[in-house]
Write an enzyme that holds these catalytic residues in place. Structure first.
Site, PDB file in Angstrom:
ATOM      1  N   MET A 156       0.856  -1.186   0.000  1.00 35.22           N
ATOM      2  CA  MET A 156       0.000   0.000   0.000  1.00 35.22           C
ATOM      3  C   MET A 156       0.888   1.231   0.000  1.00 35.22           C
ATOM      4  SD  MET A 156      -2.856   1.407   2.748  1.00 35.22           S
ATOM      5  CE  MET A 156      -4.056   0.129   2.391  1.00 35.22           C
ATOM      6  N   GLU A 188       0.695  -9.293   4.062  1.00 42.57           N
ATOM      7  CA  GLU A 188       2.015  -9.825   3.711  1.00 42.57           C
ATOM      8  C   GLU A 188       3.119  -9.002   4.357  1.00 42.57           C
ATOM      9  OE1 GLU A 188       4.494  -9.437  -0.297  1.00 42.57           O
ATOM     10  OE2 GLU A 188       2.905 -10.916  -0.498  1.00 42.57           O
ATOM     11  N   GLN A 235      -3.894  12.512   6.270  1.00 36.62           N
ATOM     12  CA  GLN A 235      -5.273  12.929   6.053  1.00 36.62           C
ATOM     13  C   GLN A 235      -6.261  11.800   6.339  1.00 36.62           C
ATOM     14  OE1 GLN A 235      -5.882  15.056   2.263  1.00 36.62           O
ATOM     15  NE2 GLN A 235      -3.660  15.245   2.059  1.00 36.62           N
ATOM     16  N   GLN A 282      -0.666  12.391   2.495  1.00 32.21           N
ATOM     17  CA  GLN A 282      -0.491  11.723   3.775  1.00 32.21           C
ATOM     18  C   GLN A 282      -1.014  12.588   4.915  1.00 32.21           C
ATOM     19  OE1 GLN A 282       3.674  10.623   3.953  1.00 32.21           O
ATOM     20  NE2 GLN A 282       3.504   9.198   2.225  1.00 32.21           N
TER      21      GLN A 282
END
Length: 433
Positions: free
Chosen positions: A252, A287, A261, A259
């Site tokens: 991700m 993972e 937010q 960022q």
């Protein structure tokens, strides 16, 4: 004579030093929404790492005052690669060592079509209003924050500031079967090497990969509906007998301008809702999560478990139960490990740390779980020794003194406690917001 040699070495070292650049400092990203952004320094941002592109030292050798531009049209991610420098080192000065071919390395990372012609790239900007996200729209939301008047890391971020703003975001679900998405995937994946350690590119021929892509939806100055790429997450649908899937969240990334937010929380929550609504989902896994993703996952899992009846305040005080695991598994598609961690975080939230008895009960409860691997290891060692596998390593491991074990257990508990306190404080902020 001898006294002059160090000065010669120092002079040469000083000459070479100006030709060594920190890759993280010289690379500038921009998501271009309009031509004016080309000259707008406030929209630029840097990478978090570059060792996966250049070298483990994250340096570029051979150029003085090097600058590298990696510009993307905000939605379609058409790419411009540019660079400039004031001088290039002579191989004679560097004992025949050639300057690094950084353009070749960047070209290998970009993979997809890109241009080094700024005029060609500018022409792409004019067509940006034609871009529409790929795949199926599965979630739309509005995030209201305050923009800080002080720049953070070189650009203004939406944080707790003075000026209130409201932005609309959309999440789309895609796979490689979506027409033309495969080429777009190559462009998205460019970012993971700069922002995720140990990142990998997916096998685009494998149709079990799913991609959750988040965009900001906005209006241009001409009134056109436009989209800006924010980030994405890749998920692999593992087969689970007999006709189930066990989705695993792989990677991700949320780009720096977006960022802080709450968008990563929204993206992960969207992934969860998508799979929880499917009856063939066995459980949702992750993972090898990074520290940042572990915090994100724990926050979302604890928040969601806190809404379940089995995780009520009264039941939390009674300890982790089969009822908790079963409800978390059935409703949230959660693994037993995560259901237990969520319990420990929520139990901490209602525990009075100033009450010695109450906190001791909590500490013993958590340590009991942390001690399970050690107990299993000792059981395995004793079983092997009974079977005459009496190696020196086994003898040493079996004699691990109790004090060392307790010291390690206490250290692990304190690390976990610090992590849990971060999660619980964030849960409190989430309630107050």
């Amino acid at each position: 004579m001898a006294g002059g040699e160090p000065r010669i070495a120092d002079d040469r070292s000083s000459q070479l030093e100006k030709y060594v650049a920190d890759g993280n400092d010289v690379v500038e990203f921009k998501l271009i929404r309009a031509r004016s952004d080309l000259e707008n320094e406030e929209v630029g941002f840097g990478p978090e790492m570059c060792h996966q592109i250049f070298n483990p030292r994250e340096t570029i050798f051979g150029y003085e005052n090097l600058k590298i531009q990696l510009y993307f049209t905000a939605g379609s991610l058409h790419t411009f690669l540019g660079h400039d420098y004031t001088s290039k080192i002579s191989p004679k000065l560097a004992d025949g060592v050639e300057p690094d071919n950084f353009m070749e390395k960047l070209g290998a990372v970009l993979r997809s079509n890109y241009t080094t012609n700024l005029d060609d790239f500018s022409a792409k900007i004019e067509k940006e209003h034609q871009f529409k996200p790929f795949g199926e729209l599965i979630h739309s939301f509005t995030a209201s924050r305050k923009i800080s008047t002080e720049p953070v890391n070189g650009f203004k971020m939406i944080t707790n500031g003075d000026i209130a703003v409201s932005k609309t975001f959309e999440v789309y679900l895609c796979d490689v079967k979506v027409p033309k998405f495969e080429d777009y995937l190559l462009k998205m994946e460019t970012f993971v090497l700069w922002f995720i350690d140990a990142a990998t590119f997916v096998d685009s021929d494998d149709e079990r990969w799913k991609f959750f892509v988040i965009y900001e939806k906005y209006k241009s100055s001409e009134g056109n509906t436009m989209y800006a790429f924010v980030g994405y997450s890749s998920v692999y649908d593992f087969y689970c007998y007999p006709e189930m899937v066990r989705p695993r969240v792989a990677q991700m990334v949320i780009l720096p301008p977006f960022q802080r937010q709450g968008l990563a929380v929204e993206l992960l929550s969207t992934i969860y809702r998508s799979y929880r609504s499917k009856p063939n989902t066995k459980e949702i896994t992750v993972e090898d999560p990074s520290d940042d993703f572990e915090r994100l996952r724990d926050f979302v899992d604890a928040r969601d478990c806190g809404k379940l009846a089995s995780y009520s305040k009264e039941k939390l005080k009674q300890g982790f139960s089969k009822e908790m695991y079963e409800e978390a598994r059935q409703v949230l598609k959660m693994t037993k490990r995560q259901a237990r961690r969520a319990y420990e975080m929520l139990r901490l939230r209602i525990t009075n740390e100033n009450d010695e008895k109450e906190f001791k009960e909590y500490r013993i409860d958590v340590k009991r779980r942390l001690n399970i691997p050690y107990q299993k290891q000792q059981s395995d060692i004793k079983r092997m020794m009974r079977r005459k596998f009496n190696s020196a390593e086994l003898q040493t491991a079996s004699q691990l003194d109790d004090a060392s074990r307790k010291e390690e257990l206490e250290s692990n508990f304190n690390l976990l406690l610090s992590h849990y306190k971060y999660i619980t404080s964030r849960l409190e902020r989430d309630v107050d917001s």
